[in-house]
Design a protein around this motif. Structure first.
Motif, PDB file in Angstrom:
ATOM      1  N   MET A   1      11.290  -0.763  -4.352  1.00 29.88           N
ATOM      2  CA  MET A   1       9.623  -0.479  -5.366  1.00 29.88           C
ATOM      3  C   MET A   1       8.710  -0.250  -4.304  1.00 29.88           C
ATOM      4  N   ALA A   2       7.729   0.681  -4.463  1.00 29.14           N
ATOM      5  CA  ALA A   2       6.529   0.928  -3.607  1.00 29.14           C
ATOM      6  C   ALA A   2       5.300   0.214  -4.030  1.00 29.14           C
ATOM      7  N   ASP A   3       4.298  -0.312  -3.541  1.00 25.75           N
ATOM      8  CA  ASP A   3       3.203  -1.021  -3.590  1.00 25.75           C
ATOM      9  C   ASP A   3       2.162  -0.261  -3.884  1.00 25.75           C
ATOM     10  N   ALA A   4       0.892  -0.806  -4.363  1.00 26.73           N
ATOM     11  CA  ALA A   4      -0.074   0.219  -4.981  1.00 26.73           C
ATOM     12  C   ALA A   4      -0.941   0.807  -3.772  1.00 26.73           C
ATOM     13  N   GLY A   5      -0.451   0.461  -2.365  1.00 24.06           N
ATOM     14  CA  GLY A   5      -0.730   1.260  -1.362  1.00 24.06           C
ATOM     15  C   GLY A   5       0.225   2.232  -0.767  1.00 24.06           C
ATOM     16  N   GLY A   6       1.389   2.270  -1.282  1.00 20.15           N
ATOM     17  CA  GLY A   6       2.522   3.067  -1.063  1.00 20.15           C
ATOM     18  C   GLY A   6       3.560   2.311  -0.197  1.00 20.15           C
ATOM     19  N   GLN A   7       3.262   1.036   0.260  1.00 22.31           N
ATOM     20  CA  GLN A   7       4.161   0.440   1.068  1.00 22.31           C
ATOM     21  C   GLN A   7       5.265  -0.021   0.414  1.00 22.31           C
ATOM     22  N   ASP A   8       6.595  -0.138   1.010  1.00 20.63           N
ATOM     23  CA  ASP A   8       7.616  -0.715   0.485  1.00 20.63           C
ATOM     24  C   ASP A   8       7.304  -2.155   0.448  1.00 20.63           C
ATOM     25  N   THR A   9       7.288  -2.636  -0.504  1.00 19.83           N
ATOM     26  CA  THR A   9       6.954  -4.306  -0.419  1.00 19.83           C
ATOM     27  C   THR A   9       8.414  -4.988  -0.787  1.00 19.83           C
ATOM     28  N   ASN A  10       9.443  -4.185  -0.997  1.00 22.32           N
ATOM     29  CA  ASN A  10      10.389  -5.070  -1.356  1.00 22.32           C
ATOM     30  C   ASN A  10      11.092  -5.711  -0.072  1.00 22.32           C
ATOM     31  N   THR A  11      10.940  -7.153  -0.167  1.00 20.08           N
ATOM     32  CA  THR A  11      11.866  -7.786   1.104  1.00 20.08           C
ATOM     33  C   THR A  11      13.332  -8.226   0.518  1.00 20.08           C
ATOM     34  N   VAL A  12      14.216  -7.529   1.119  1.00 20.13           N
ATOM     35  CA  VAL A  12      15.586  -7.799   0.421  1.00 20.13           C
ATOM     36  C   VAL A  12      16.131  -8.988   1.208  1.00 20.13           C
ATOM     37  N   VAL A  13      16.754  -9.784   0.109  1.00 27.08           N
ATOM     38  CA  VAL A  13      17.188 -11.317   0.629  1.00 27.08           C
ATOM     39  C   VAL A  13      18.283 -11.393  -0.392  1.00 27.08           C
ATOM     40  N   SER A  14      19.196 -12.465   0.210  1.00 24.17           N
ATOM     41  CA  SER A  14      20.300 -12.988  -0.650  1.00 24.17           C
ATOM     42  C   SER A  14      20.074 -14.479  -0.823  1.00 24.17           C
ATOM     43  N   ASN A 210      -4.824  -9.607 -22.118  1.00 28.30           N
ATOM     44  CA  ASN A 210      -5.843 -10.618 -22.551  1.00 28.30           C
ATOM     45  C   ASN A 210      -7.087 -10.173 -22.181  1.00 28.30           C
ATOM     46  N   GLY A 211      -7.359  -8.913 -21.998  1.00 28.83           N
ATOM     47  CA  GLY A 211      -8.718  -8.226 -21.823  1.00 28.83           C
ATOM     48  C   GLY A 211      -9.097  -8.121 -20.300  1.00 28.83           C
ATOM     49  N   GLY A 212      -8.377  -8.758 -19.530  1.00 33.16           N
ATOM     50  CA  GLY A 212      -8.662  -8.747 -18.119  1.00 33.16           C
ATOM     51  C   GLY A 212      -8.136  -7.399 -17.449  1.00 33.16           C
ATOM     52  N   LEU A 213      -8.332  -7.494 -16.140  1.00 36.84           N
ATOM     53  CA  LEU A 213      -7.951  -6.228 -15.293  1.00 36.84           C
ATOM     54  C   LEU A 213      -6.883  -6.588 -14.250  1.00 36.84           C
ATOM     55  N   GLY A 214      -5.682  -5.986 -14.232  1.00 38.68           N
ATOM     56  CA  GLY A 214      -4.740  -6.113 -13.399  1.00 38.68           C
ATOM     57  C   GLY A 214      -4.589  -4.920 -12.409  1.00 38.68           C
ATOM     58  N   LEU A 215      -4.578  -5.292 -11.096  1.00 41.27           N
ATOM     59  CA  LEU A 215      -4.455  -4.316  -9.965  1.00 41.27           C
ATOM     60  C   LEU A 215      -3.225  -3.486  -9.938  1.00 41.27           C
ATOM     61  N   ALA A 216      -3.442  -1.986 -10.263  1.00 39.24           N
ATOM     62  CA  ALA A 216      -2.184  -1.096 -10.430  1.00 39.24           C
ATOM     63  C   ALA A 216      -2.026  -0.224  -8.996  1.00 39.24           C
ATOM     64  N   LEU A 217      -3.133   0.063  -8.646  1.00 34.27           N
ATOM     65  CA  LEU A 217      -2.998   1.035  -7.458  1.00 34.27           C
ATOM     66  C   LEU A 217      -3.927   0.679  -6.555  1.00 34.27           C
ATOM     67  N   GLN A 218      -3.589   1.042  -5.155  1.00 30.01           N
ATOM     68  CA  GLN A 218      -4.346   0.648  -4.081  1.00 30.01           C
ATOM     69  C   GLN A 218      -4.348   1.911  -2.895  1.00 30.01           C
ATOM     70  N   GLU A 219      -5.409   2.313  -2.630  1.00 26.31           N
ATOM     71  CA  GLU A 219      -5.487   3.318  -1.294  1.00 26.31           C
ATOM     72  C   GLU A 219      -6.311   2.636  -0.204  1.00 26.31           C
ATOM     73  N   ASP A 220      -5.680   2.421   0.877  1.00 30.42           N
ATOM     74  CA  ASP A 220      -6.308   2.165   2.272  1.00 30.42           C
ATOM     75  C   ASP A 220      -7.056   3.252   2.901  1.00 30.42           C
ATOM     76  N   SER A 221      -8.015   3.047   3.292  1.00 26.22           N
ATOM     77  CA  SER A 221      -9.131   3.904   4.073  1.00 26.22           C
ATOM     78  C   SER A 221      -8.400   4.327   5.311  1.00 26.22           C
ATOM     79  N   VAL A 222      -8.566   5.705   5.734  1.00 28.56           N
ATOM     80  CA  VAL A 222      -7.935   6.234   6.965  1.00 28.56           C
ATOM     81  C   VAL A 222      -8.879   6.838   7.519  1.00 28.56           C
ATOM     82  N   LYS A 223      -9.004   6.966   8.996  1.00 25.98           N
ATOM     83  CA  LYS A 223      -9.704   7.738   9.602  1.00 25.98           C
ATOM     84  C   LYS A 223      -9.503   9.033   9.793  1.00 25.98           C
ATOM     85  N   THR A 224     -10.425  10.040   9.205  1.00 29.03           N
ATOM     86  CA  THR A 224     -10.010  11.459   9.395  1.00 29.03           C
ATOM     87  C   THR A 224     -11.322  12.007  10.252  1.00 29.03           C
TER      88      THR A 224
END
Length: 430
Positions: A1-14, A210-224
């Protein structure tokens, strides 16, 4: 599963089943809980036991592991079905590993990476890796909690009107962007640029129950070029981000992987369109020591249809090139392995030929009835024995000394002078 910044944040464990609590019990949810309820509860509990807020609290760390592990089961439809049917044994017996998913918390950061590496290593009893690889930073717990509680200030950001601003380190400026049905249909682009190359994140929040805000997407700045930038593209087709952290470990070990794995960091953006209404974005200061200066702008893509088409085309070309590189890498490594084998054989065969020729030369030299005459040793005027050493060069042994050479030249010069002198006298007499 990818995170809001596109990183695969699934750490596979047993994990073993002994002592494991019911995931529904851990999250405090009924068995018929919806996906949204599971996600929302996970966010709240993850923030509650967030390491930023519980430094030096081992009990909170254990709770955090348990919450993440439980969410890893219930957030995956297949794992949840297996667990509901026969508990942990059904999941483990079918060889399906558990995953710790942080995508809905705001992605993995340096501290999180260390924490979840420890979680994974604790579960698998592995020692932690000390290799340095690029890891994303995350949004602070304070910002996430304020958003979830609905206590943030949101400023309106009209389409087509860029705003220049500054955000403090580890802080966030929130913006509300309202779009119509027609604008949503045409597509919307949100871009943030820093001309002073500040580090920041572009965030997108969803409305919680509940009316609050949950983070759904994230993009990190990159140097261009000479600026840093980040953008989100809601254009009704799949857009990809390039995540440098993907395969970073493999790249650090293999120079060729820098090229071949470069496009493997392409991660699909989770959302490709926005519905009509007001949407909340934020710019987060990712600098640790100073504020970030930036310009944010929301654009309706209606006036950029040709540009949108070009973007769609180049996205498809990049994906195609990624597949080509996967095939080419296999061919390249096969050829490289053969080349190395041939090069090694060349070196071995060259040495073998040299050894054989030397052996033959020694054998040929043994075909003689004349014994090798020993060298005579005699003393010379300078005290050295003949044949004793020849550290003196041929020029030194054959050439006279400097004094002798000068004397000989003087004699020759005198003789030549006398001859000419006598000859002159004789001529005068005659």
């Amino acid at each position: 599963m990818a995170d809001a910044g596109g990183q695969d944040t699934n750490t596979v464990v047993s994990r073993p089943n002994a002592g494991r609590r019911d995931p529904y019990e851990v999250l405090g949810l009924p068995r018929d809980a919806t996906d949204q309820q599971i996600k929302s509860t996970y966010r709240k509990l993850a923030l509650k036991y967030h390491p930023d807020k519980n430094t030096g609290n081992p009990e909170a760390a254990e709770k955090f592991k348990e919450v993440a592990y439980s969410y890893g089961i219930l957030s995956d439809p297949e794992k949840r079905r297996q667990y509901d049917s026969a508990g942990f044994n059904a999941v483990d017996l079918e060889g399906l590993d558990m995953e710790l998913d942080l995508s809905n918390l705001g992605t993995v950061n340096t501290m999180f990476a260390a924490l979840f590496s420890a979680i994974r290593d604790d579960m698998l009893h592995f020692p932690s890796s000390k290799l340095g690889v690029p890891i994303k930073t995350t949004v602070s717990a304070t910002v996430l909690e304020d958003a979830l509680n609905g206590t943030v200030t949101i400023r309106p950001l009209p389409l087509g009107r860029p705003v220049n601003d500054k955000v403090e380190k580890q802080g966030a400026n929130f913006f509300g962007i309202t779009i119509s049905e027609a604008q949503a249909e045409a597509g919307v682009v949100i871009r943030v640029v820093s001309n002073v190359q500040s580090k920041f994140k572009l965030l997108y929040f969803e409305q919680e129950e509940n009316g609050g805000l949950g983070l759904a997407l994230q993009e990190d700045s990159v140097k261009t070029g000479k600026v840093t930038s980040a953008g989100m593209y809601f254009l009704h087709f799949q857009v990809y981000r390039l995540d440098p952290t993907v395969n970073a470990l493999a790249i650090s070990r293999d120079p060729d992987a820098v090229f071949f794995k470069r496009l493997e960091g392409l991660q699909p953006c989770e959302m490709s369109e926005l519905k009509a209404g007001t949407h909340i974005f934020a710019v987060y200061g990712d600098n640790f020591f100073k504020s970030a200066s930036y310009t944010i702008e929301a654009i309706c893509a209606e006036a950029y249809l040709e540009t949108a088409v070009k973007l769609k085309e180049v996205e498809a070309q990049i994906l195609s090139k990624r597949n080509e590189l996967r095939q080419f890498e296999k061919e390249y490594r096969d050829v490289l392995a053969r080349f190395q084998a041939v090069t090694n054989k060349y070196t071995q065969e060259k040495q073998a030929v040299d050894d054989l020729l030397k052996a033959r030369e020694k054998i040929q030299e043994s075909f003689t009835s004349v014994p090798t005459a020993p060298k005579k040793v005699s003393s010379t005027s300078n005290g050295k024995a003949v044949g004793e050493d020849s550290t003196v060069s041929a020029d030194e042994s054959e050439s006279p000394t400097t004094e002798e050479s000068s004397a000989d030249k003087a004699k020759q010069s005198k003789k030549w002078f006398n001859l000419n002198f006598k000859s002159g006298i004789g001529s005068a007499g005659k």
